[in-house]
Design a protein around this motif. Structure first.
Motif, PDB file in Angstrom:
ATOM      1  N   VAL A   1      17.918  -4.736  17.906  1.00 18.13           N
ATOM      2  CA  VAL A   1      17.934  -6.174  18.173  1.00 18.13           C
ATOM      3  C   VAL A   1      19.343  -6.701  17.949  1.00 18.13           C
ATOM      4  O   VAL A   1      19.973  -6.399  16.925  1.00 18.13           O
ATOM      5  CB  VAL A   1      16.933  -6.898  17.230  1.00 18.13           C
ATOM      6  N   LEU A   2      19.844  -7.490  18.881  1.00 13.28           N
ATOM      7  CA  LEU A   2      21.136  -8.136  18.687  1.00 13.28           C
ATOM      8  C   LEU A   2      21.044  -9.117  17.513  1.00 13.28           C
ATOM      9  O   LEU A   2      20.023  -9.804  17.353  1.00 13.28           O
ATOM     10  CB  LEU A   2      21.565  -8.872  19.959  1.00 13.28           C
ATOM     11  N   VAL A   3      22.084  -9.177  16.707  1.00 17.86           N
ATOM     12  CA  VAL A   3      22.057 -10.001  15.501  1.00 17.86           C
ATOM     13  C   VAL A   3      21.651 -11.451  15.779  1.00 17.86           C
ATOM     14  O   VAL A   3      20.815 -12.005  15.066  1.00 17.86           O
ATOM     15  CB  VAL A   3      23.410  -9.910  14.751  1.00 17.86           C
TER      16      VAL A   3
ATOM     17  N   PHE B   1      24.359  -4.910  16.656  1.00 18.60           N
ATOM     18  CA  PHE B   1      22.924  -4.659  16.567  1.00 18.60           C
ATOM     19  C   PHE B   1      22.430  -4.528  15.136  1.00 18.60           C
ATOM     20  O   PHE B   1      23.118  -4.016  14.262  1.00 18.60           O
ATOM     21  CB  PHE B   1      22.551  -3.382  17.330  1.00 18.60           C
ATOM     22  N   ALA B   2      21.207  -4.998  14.930  1.00 18.58           N
ATOM     23  CA  ALA B   2      20.486  -4.802  13.678  1.00 18.58           C
ATOM     24  C   ALA B   2      19.270  -3.939  13.990  1.00 18.58           C
ATOM     25  O   ALA B   2      18.745  -3.975  15.102  1.00 18.58           O
ATOM     26  CB  ALA B   2      20.027  -6.142  13.098  1.00 18.58           C
TER      27      ALA B   2
ATOM     28  N   LEU C   1      17.929 -12.238  15.765  1.00 17.38           N
ATOM     29  CA  LEU C   1      17.182 -12.241  14.506  1.00 17.38           C
ATOM     30  C   LEU C   1      16.740 -13.646  14.110  1.00 17.38           C
ATOM     31  O   LEU C   1      15.775 -13.813  13.370  1.00 17.38           O
ATOM     32  CB  LEU C   1      18.028 -11.641  13.378  1.00 17.38           C
ATOM     33  N   ASP C   2      17.446 -14.663  14.601  1.00 19.03           N
ATOM     34  CA  ASP C   2      17.092 -16.052  14.278  1.00 19.03           C
ATOM     35  C   ASP C   2      15.689 -16.409  14.745  1.00 19.03           C
ATOM     36  O   ASP C   2      15.098 -17.365  14.254  1.00 19.03           O
ATOM     37  CB  ASP C   2      18.107 -17.021  14.888  1.00 19.03           C
TER      38      ASP C   2
END
Length: 109
Positions: A40-42, A21-22, A45-46
């Motif tokens: 948010v799951l990494v 997670f971020a 992030l895209d």
């Protein structure tokens, strides 16, 4: 009986462990008056375009003392003056003394 704790993405609801997670802080958004934190799951992030290399962030203080931030595309900011790179490079800093001032005791010494 055991208590099970699991972390899920605020965006998708998908589960993951802490290392996946971020943290994302939403600083400005219609209808909120304070920053909000999202997990948010990494890979998610895209979805957010990273435009920092083409973005100028300004803090504007109006004559009545109110401050607000403005986000301007670099190309648009440079249109404000023909030599914007030079203007910004030579502008005074926000910390310390104004360029050209000297430290002294006020009596010329």
């Amino acid at each position: 009986m055991a208590i099970v704790s699991k972390k899920v993405s605020d965006l998708s609801g998908n589960e993951g462990n802490d290392e996946e997670f971020a943290g994302v802080v939403v600083r400005q958004y219609p209808g909120i008056d304070q920053p909000k934190a999202l997990d948010v799951l990494v890979p998610e992030l895209d979805q957010f375009k990273h435009i920092s290399s083409d973005l100028v962030i300004l803090e504007i203080t109006t004559p009545d003392g109110k401050k607000h931030d403005a986000y301007v595309r670099l190309a648009d900011f440079k249109k404000a003056a023909p030599n914007m790179d030079e203007i910004v490079k030579n502008a005074r800093g926000t910390r310390g003394r104004v360029p050209g001032t000297r430290v002294g005791n006020g009596n010329g010494s």
